[in-house]
Structures are given as C-alpha cells and as structure tokens.
Design a protein around this motif. Structure first.
Motif, PDB file in Angstrom:
ATOM      1  N   MET A   1     -48.852 -33.704  62.148  1.00  0.00           N
ATOM      2  CA  MET A   1     -48.125 -32.890  63.104  1.00  0.00           C
ATOM      3  C   MET A   1     -46.636 -33.210  63.044  1.00  0.00           C
ATOM      4  SD  MET A   1     -49.076 -32.422  67.129  1.00  0.00           S
ATOM      5  CE  MET A   1     -50.801 -32.223  66.715  1.00  0.00           C
ATOM      6  N   LYS A   2     -46.186 -33.788  61.942  1.00  0.00           N
ATOM      7  CA  LYS A   2     -44.772 -34.114  61.799  1.00  0.00           C
ATOM      8  C   LYS A   2     -44.003 -32.859  61.414  1.00  0.00           C
ATOM      9  CE  LYS A   2     -45.073 -38.994  60.676  1.00  0.00           C
ATOM     10  NZ  LYS A   2     -44.670 -40.043  59.758  1.00  0.00           N
ATOM     11  N   LYS A   3     -42.818 -32.760  61.959  1.00  0.00           N
ATOM     12  CA  LYS A   3     -41.994 -31.602  61.660  1.00  0.00           C
ATOM     13  C   LYS A   3     -40.534 -31.981  61.784  1.00  0.00           C
ATOM     14  CE  LYS A   3     -41.186 -26.824  63.060  1.00  0.00           C
ATOM     15  NZ  LYS A   3     -41.533 -25.767  64.025  1.00  0.00           N
ATOM     16  N   ALA A   4     -39.752 -31.598  60.775  1.00  0.00           N
ATOM     17  CA  ALA A   4     -38.317 -31.862  60.835  1.00  0.00           C
ATOM     18  C   ALA A   4     -37.663 -30.769  61.649  1.00  0.00           C
ATOM     19  CB  ALA A   4     -37.732 -31.878  59.425  1.00  0.00           C
ATOM     20  N   ILE A   5     -36.865 -31.139  62.648  1.00  0.00           N
ATOM     21  CA  ILE A   5     -36.199 -30.168  63.494  1.00  0.00           C
ATOM     22  C   ILE A   5     -34.769 -30.604  63.745  1.00  0.00           C
ATOM     23  CG2 ILE A   5     -38.192 -29.185  64.691  1.00  0.00           C
ATOM     24  CD1 ILE A   5     -37.976 -31.221  66.799  1.00  0.00           C
ATOM     25  N   THR A   6     -33.889 -29.637  63.858  1.00  0.00           N
ATOM     26  CA  THR A   6     -32.488 -29.900  64.131  1.00  0.00           C
ATOM     27  C   THR A   6     -32.234 -29.630  65.601  1.00  0.00           C
ATOM     28  OG1 THR A   6     -31.881 -29.220  61.911  1.00  0.00           O
ATOM     29  CG2 THR A   6     -30.120 -29.256  63.545  1.00  0.00           C
ATOM     30  N   ILE A   7     -31.868 -30.669  66.343  1.00  0.00           N
ATOM     31  CA  ILE A   7     -31.759 -30.541  67.787  1.00  0.00           C
ATOM     32  C   ILE A   7     -30.995 -31.739  68.341  1.00  0.00           C
ATOM     33  CG2 ILE A   7     -33.871 -31.773  68.417  1.00  0.00           C
ATOM     34  CD1 ILE A   7     -34.439 -29.485  70.385  1.00  0.00           C
ATOM     35  N   LEU A   8     -30.365 -31.608  69.466  1.00  0.00           N
ATOM     36  CA  LEU A   8     -29.691 -32.723  70.105  1.00  0.00           C
ATOM     37  C   LEU A   8     -30.510 -33.290  71.247  1.00  0.00           C
ATOM     38  CD1 LEU A   8     -25.980 -31.517  70.226  1.00  0.00           C
ATOM     39  CD2 LEU A   8     -27.084 -33.041  68.584  1.00  0.00           C
ATOM     40  N   LEU A   9     -31.092 -32.412  72.050  1.00  0.00           N
ATOM     41  CA  LEU A   9     -31.815 -32.898  73.217  1.00  0.00           C
ATOM     42  C   LEU A   9     -32.787 -31.839  73.674  1.00  0.00           C
ATOM     43  CD1 LEU A   9     -32.212 -34.834  75.694  1.00  0.00           C
ATOM     44  CD2 LEU A   9     -30.364 -33.572  76.812  1.00  0.00           C
ATOM     45  N   PHE A  10     -34.023 -32.215  73.952  1.00  0.00           N
ATOM     46  CA  PHE A  10     -34.902 -31.297  74.657  1.00  0.00           C
ATOM     47  C   PHE A  10     -35.871 -32.089  75.510  1.00  0.00           C
ATOM     48  CE2 PHE A  10     -37.292 -31.902  70.694  1.00  0.00           C
ATOM     49  CZ  PHE A  10     -38.580 -32.099  71.148  1.00  0.00           C
ATOM     50  N   VAL A  11     -36.258 -31.481  76.607  1.00  0.00           N
ATOM     51  CA  VAL A  11     -37.220 -32.077  77.522  1.00  0.00           C
ATOM     52  C   VAL A  11     -38.252 -31.019  77.843  1.00  0.00           C
ATOM     53  CG1 VAL A  11     -37.600 -33.125  79.781  1.00  0.00           C
ATOM     54  CG2 VAL A  11     -35.495 -33.595  78.538  1.00  0.00           C
ATOM     55  N   LEU A  12     -39.503 -31.315  77.580  1.00  0.00           N
ATOM     56  CA  LEU A  12     -40.591 -30.403  77.898  1.00  0.00           C
ATOM     57  C   LEU A  12     -41.453 -31.036  78.965  1.00  0.00           C
ATOM     58  CD1 LEU A  12     -41.634 -29.434  74.269  1.00  0.00           C
ATOM     59  CD2 LEU A  12     -40.179 -28.136  75.825  1.00  0.00           C
ATOM     60  N   ALA A 245     -34.294 -37.941  74.064  1.00  0.00           N
ATOM     61  CA  ALA A 245     -32.832 -37.945  74.137  1.00  0.00           C
ATOM     62  C   ALA A 245     -32.297 -38.632  72.887  1.00  0.00           C
ATOM     63  CB  ALA A 245     -32.352 -38.660  75.393  1.00  0.00           C
ATOM     64  N   ILE A 246     -31.425 -37.956  72.186  1.00  0.00           N
ATOM     65  CA  ILE A 246     -30.869 -38.481  70.937  1.00  0.00           C
ATOM     66  C   ILE A 246     -29.338 -38.449  71.021  1.00  0.00           C
ATOM     67  CG2 ILE A 246     -30.619 -38.092  68.454  1.00  0.00           C
ATOM     68  CD1 ILE A 246     -33.426 -36.898  68.493  1.00  0.00           C
ATOM     69  N   ASP A 247     -28.725 -39.559  70.693  1.00  0.00           N
ATOM     70  CA  ASP A 247     -27.267 -39.631  70.592  1.00  0.00           C
ATOM     71  C   ASP A 247     -26.907 -39.250  69.158  1.00  0.00           C
ATOM     72  OD1 ASP A 247     -24.592 -40.407  70.262  1.00  0.00           O
ATOM     73  OD2 ASP A 247     -24.781 -41.949  71.817  1.00  0.00           O
ATOM     74  N   ALA A 248     -26.453 -38.000  68.998  1.00  0.00           N
ATOM     75  CA  ALA A 248     -26.188 -37.496  67.654  1.00  0.00           C
ATOM     76  C   ALA A 248     -25.001 -38.195  67.007  1.00  0.00           C
ATOM     77  CB  ALA A 248     -25.952 -35.995  67.707  1.00  0.00           C
ATOM     78  N   ASN A 249     -24.010 -38.574  67.802  1.00  0.00           N
ATOM     79  CA  ASN A 249     -22.828 -39.231  67.224  1.00  0.00           C
ATOM     80  C   ASN A 249     -23.162 -40.595  66.647  1.00  0.00           C
ATOM     81  OD1 ASN A 249     -20.997 -37.154  67.814  1.00  0.00           O
ATOM     82  ND2 ASN A 249     -20.799 -37.860  69.938  1.00  0.00           N
ATOM     83  N   HIS A 263     -37.089 -41.313  61.058  1.00  0.00           N
ATOM     84  CA  HIS A 263     -36.265 -40.772  59.973  1.00  0.00           C
ATOM     85  C   HIS A 263     -35.109 -39.923  60.514  1.00  0.00           C
ATOM     86  CE1 HIS A 263     -40.358 -41.306  58.096  1.00  0.00           C
ATOM     87  NE2 HIS A 263     -39.595 -42.068  57.305  1.00  0.00           N
ATOM     88  N   LEU A 264     -34.418 -40.465  61.506  1.00  0.00           N
ATOM     89  CA  LEU A 264     -33.264 -39.767  62.068  1.00  0.00           C
ATOM     90  C   LEU A 264     -32.090 -39.879  61.104  1.00  0.00           C
ATOM     91  CD1 LEU A 264     -31.762 -38.360  64.406  1.00  0.00           C
ATOM     92  CD2 LEU A 264     -31.392 -40.630  65.407  1.00  0.00           C
ATOM     93  N   THR A 265     -31.588 -38.747  60.638  1.00  0.00           N
ATOM     94  CA  THR A 265     -30.478 -38.731  59.676  1.00  0.00           C
ATOM     95  C   THR A 265     -29.508 -37.607  60.021  1.00  0.00           C
ATOM     96  OG1 THR A 265     -31.733 -37.304  58.173  1.00  0.00           O
ATOM     97  CG2 THR A 265     -31.851 -39.688  57.779  1.00  0.00           C
TER      98      THR A 265
END
Length: 313
Positions: A1-12, A245-249, A263-265
C-alpha cells in the motif's frame, strides 16, 4: 500500500467531535449479533459498521451476525432468543425493537391512546423476558439500541401517517434506556439524534427525511447516520485515518500518526546541477495503517410499493 505522493501537510479524520464511549469497541474474534426487525434485516448499518472496522482496524477480524427479521416485535424476538440468537454463540448482542411494537393503524382510531398503552405494556412484558434470558449469558456483552424513528413530520405524498406513534416509541425507548442503565449494558440512541436531524432539515425542506416514503425504513443515508451513531457511541468518531506533518524545508517528518512515512526526499527542478537546483516539492512513501471510509453520494431512500401489506419493520 506504499505510494509516492507530493504534499506538504494533510490530516484525515473520521469525526469532528469527541464523545464518551458508552459501548466497548469490538475486539478481535468478536461475533456480534444484531437482533431486531426489518430495519436490522436490511443489513445496511451493520455492514457499514463492519466496513469501518475492516478499513480502520484491518487486523481486528470480527463477524457480524444479522439476526433481524421483518415485522418482529419483542414478543417474536423472545420466542427465538434461545434457538436463534443464543445458538449463534455471539460474544456481543445488540438488541433493538420498538417500531412494530408501538402499532400502526391504531393511531387513526378514537381509542388510540389506550391501544398504544396496551402495545407498550406488552412490549415491556416480553422485553423483561428477553432481559432475563440475556442476563444468563454471562460472557456476552449486551448493547441496547433505541429504534430509528417513525417520521411523523415530513411532508410525503401518498404515505400513511400515524400521529402519536412517536409517543409510544418514546415510551418503549424509556424502559429500554432504564434497563440498559440497571444492567450496565451499552446504549446506542438512534431515535432522538435522527429525529433532531429530521426536524432541523425539515425547517429548510419540508420533504426531508432520513427514512423512506413509508416513514419507517431508513434508506442508505439513514443507515449511514445509524452506523455513525453506533461508532460514535464506541468512541471511534475521532480516530484519525492518518495525521501527518512534514517540514518540507528541513526535509523532516514531524508527525506520522497511524501510518509510516519513509524515503522523504526533495524533488529538484533538474536545472543548474545539484548545487543550484530549485526545489519544486517533496516525495515520500506512505504506508497506511487504515483507509478512509467511502461515502455513497446517493440517498437511496426506501420507496413505497403499491399494493403493499400492512406497514411493518
């Protein structure tokens, strides 16, 4: 169920307000018998509850037993407690009745109040017999469910209406509630919250109803509300699907609730070489521990069938 996604923050999340659980959540291996009339026999709200557990707790396997039979009252349920309900070896019994017990066409007669009292007294009598049977199941958890409502107030063309039926259902709900309290059983209330929704929405649209055109059987939308009320009573309405929550900087995972982020890159533009590349986003692998609940966008209300028999649930 792994999936690469481009995103900064989401809460479900699966709910918006906290509630105190009245009913213990189901645990692995539970066999849950939902006992009732045709509203239970329809099977929608039980299947929604089961689906929630399979999506949110995929390793917590439970079995849902549909023990609803159309037209039944407390008297009928009592007559099959031993051979049908107890024999199915449930670890949890969720019991509901009241729609048929309270009567129908009698509310159009001049002696409606006295007949309603007879119906309520009979329902109480047979419930007390059911209660004694259930008390003997010492290793079985019990949950009392107050019936979904009869909608007296919606403007529905061609539908039988029985003014006063709701008062009889309230009287039945009252002794059900007291019994749950006395026995320390779980209690889930469909009757009052669904009535409140109907009355609130009917101020904007007089034809609105969570039931179908027969005023008795909830459609899929009503069953969805019933499932939510049940899960809310179990304290599951505020559990997150995922909280990230991901700190993109800084390329840092600050929070990964109910999931795994690996694998955050950074994703460079590809121009100017690695030292001068402009970052256009981030990339990471997301492994979910649970999935969002799918929502049907069509109400699918219960329709009146011409030439139908006496109304019953």
């Amino acid at each position: 169920m792994k999936k690469a996604i481009t995103i900064l923050l989401f809460v479900l999340t699966t709910g918006v307000a906290a509630t105190n659980a009245q009913v213990l959540p189901f645990k692995t291996g539970d066999r849950v018998a939902f006992v009732g009339n045709s509203i239970t026999e329809q099977g929608y709200y039980e299947s929604y509850i089961w689906l929630y557990y399979m999506l949110h707790f995929p390793n917590r396997r439970i079995v849902i037993l549909n023990r609803g039979i159309g037209g039944e009252r407390a008297k009928d349920i009592y007559e099959r407690v031993q051979d049908d309900i107890v024999a199915s070896d449930p670890t949890v019994v969720c019991l509901t009745f009241g729609m048929n017990d309270s009567g129908y066409f009698e509310f159009l007669w001049s002696n409606a109040d006295s007949l309603a009292k007879v119906h309520v007294d009979e329902s109480r009598h047979y419930f007390e017999l059911i209660e004694q049977k259930l008390k003997q199941l010492s290793n079985t958890r019990k949950v009392m469910i107050l019936s979904s409502p009869f909608d007296e107030t919606a403007r529905i063309k061609g539908s039988n209406n029985f003014p006063g039926k709701v008062r009889a259902m309230e009287a039945i709900a009252a002794f059900q509630t007291q019994a749950a309290k006395d026995n320390q059983w779980g209690l889930v209330d469909f009757l009052h919250p669904m009535t409140e929704i109907d009355l609130r929405e009917q101020k904007k649209d007089s034809t609105f109803t969570l039931t179908g055109n027969d005023r008795i059987h909830p459609g899929n939308s009503g069953h969805f509300v019933m499932a939510w009320l049940f899960l809310k009573a179990q304290g599951l309405d505020t559990l997150p699907v995922a909280d990230i929550a991901i700190d993109a900087n800084r390329l840092r995972v600050d929070r990964a609730g109910n999931c795994q982020i690996t694998h955050l890159t950074a994703l460079p533009s590809g121009s100017g070489g690695p030292s001068t590349a402009t970052r256009i986003g981030i990339r990471f692998d997301y492994l979910a521990n649970s999935l969002p609940f799918p929502v049907d966008t069509i109400p699918r209300l219960w329709a009146i069938r011409t030439g139908s028999r006496k109304p019953s649930a």
